[in-house]
Design a protein around this motif. Structure first.
Motif, short mmCIF file in Angstrom:
data_model
loop_
_atom_site.label_atom_id
_atom_site.label_comp_id
_atom_site.label_asym_id
_atom_site.label_seq_id
_atom_site.Cartn_x
_atom_site.Cartn_y
_atom_site.Cartn_z
N LEU A 20 -39.66 -16.52 -47.18
CA LEU A 20 -39.08 -15.85 -46.02
C LEU A 20 -39.92 -16.08 -44.76
CD1 LEU A 20 -36.70 -14.14 -45.23
CD2 LEU A 20 -38.04 -12.12 -45.71
N GLU A 21 -41.23 -16.03 -44.88
CA GLU A 21 -42.08 -16.21 -43.70
C GLU A 21 -42.01 -17.64 -43.19
OE1 GLU A 21 -46.25 -15.09 -43.43
OE2 GLU A 21 -45.68 -13.32 -44.57
N SER A 22 -42.04 -18.60 -44.09
CA SER A 22 -41.97 -20.00 -43.66
C SER A 22 -40.57 -20.31 -43.11
CB SER A 22 -42.33 -20.93 -44.80
OG SER A 22 -41.48 -20.73 -45.89
N TRP A 23 -39.53 -19.68 -43.71
CA TRP A 23 -38.16 -19.87 -43.19
C TRP A 23 -38.08 -19.31 -41.77
CZ3 TRP A 23 -34.43 -16.29 -41.64
CH2 TRP A 23 -33.18 -16.84 -41.38
N GLU A 24 -38.63 -18.12 -41.56
CA GLU A 24 -38.61 -17.48 -40.25
C GLU A 24 -39.34 -18.35 -39.23
OE1 GLU A 24 -40.50 -13.49 -39.06
OE2 GLU A 24 -38.85 -12.99 -40.41
N LEU A 25 -40.46 -18.90 -39.62
CA LEU A 25 -41.23 -19.77 -38.73
C LEU A 25 -40.45 -21.04 -38.41
CD1 LEU A 25 -43.92 -20.19 -37.27
CD2 LEU A 25 -44.78 -21.26 -39.35
N ARG A 72 -37.62 -20.16 -36.09
CA ARG A 72 -38.19 -19.90 -34.77
C ARG A 72 -38.50 -21.23 -34.07
NH1 ARG A 72 -42.62 -15.74 -35.08
NH2 ARG A 72 -40.86 -14.37 -35.30
#
Length: 185
Positions: free
Chosen positions: A40-45, A48
């Protein structure tokens, strides 16, 4: 040089323009699919970064459009100035034409007045010449009558025409006896 989304927004706040946000191949495939809970964090990054990249492109397009609008505005301003100068020139030429027409009308009026004066003077001169001609005709008739008169010579009794007595070769002498009949002087 790769710039993260956080670094890019921080740089933008300080007046820097970041025009390229680089995405790794894995980030492109990660951002294009649905989010997975484990990444989720890498997807969000990645998402972005994709949005950052789109924003950079949009900012470039806005800057380009602003530059074109500014350039077009300057052209419009220049054209308006040219139109205004042409209108002023047209107005000046129109006023010059009006002045020229007034001067022409004034000259025509002056020429008409001069023509009338000349016609009047010509009429008066013609009348005066006719009067003088009439007086000359009367004087010629009177002179002819005077020259036709005859004078009697006191010595020989011959009648001499006044015209012959006044003529230069005779100088007032009788044609027959050559005695002075008339004194010329």
């Amino acid at each position: 040089m790769a710039v993260s989304a956080q670094e890019s927004s921080g740089m933008r706040q300080h007046g820097f323009f970041v025009d390229v946000v680089s995405l790794a191949h894995g980030e492109v495939s990660l951002a294009s699919g649905p989010p997975r809970p484990e990444a989720l964090e890498s997807w969000e990054l990645a998402v972005r970064k994709v949005y950052e990249q789109h924003m950079c492109r949009l900012e470039k397009q806005v800057v380009t459009a602003d530059n074109k609008a500014l350039e077009t505005g300057l052209l419009v301003q220049d054209y308006c100035g040219q139109i205004q100068r042409q209108e002023e020139e047209k107005s000046e030429l129109t006023s010059q034409v009006a002045v020229g027409q007034r001067e022409l009308q004034s000259l025509r009026e002056d020429m008409e007045a001069t023509r009338k004066n000349y016609d009047g003077q010509l009429g008066m001169l013609t009348e005066h010449i006719c009067t003088l001609s009439l007086h000359l005709s009367e004087k010629d008739a009177s002179l002819a009558a005077l020259q036709a008169h005859k004078v009697l010579c006191g010595r020989c009794g011959m009648w001499n025409a006044m015209g012959k007595l006044l003529a230069q070769p005779g100088n007032g002498t009788c044609q027959t006896c050559k005695e002075k009949v008339l004194s010329t002087g």
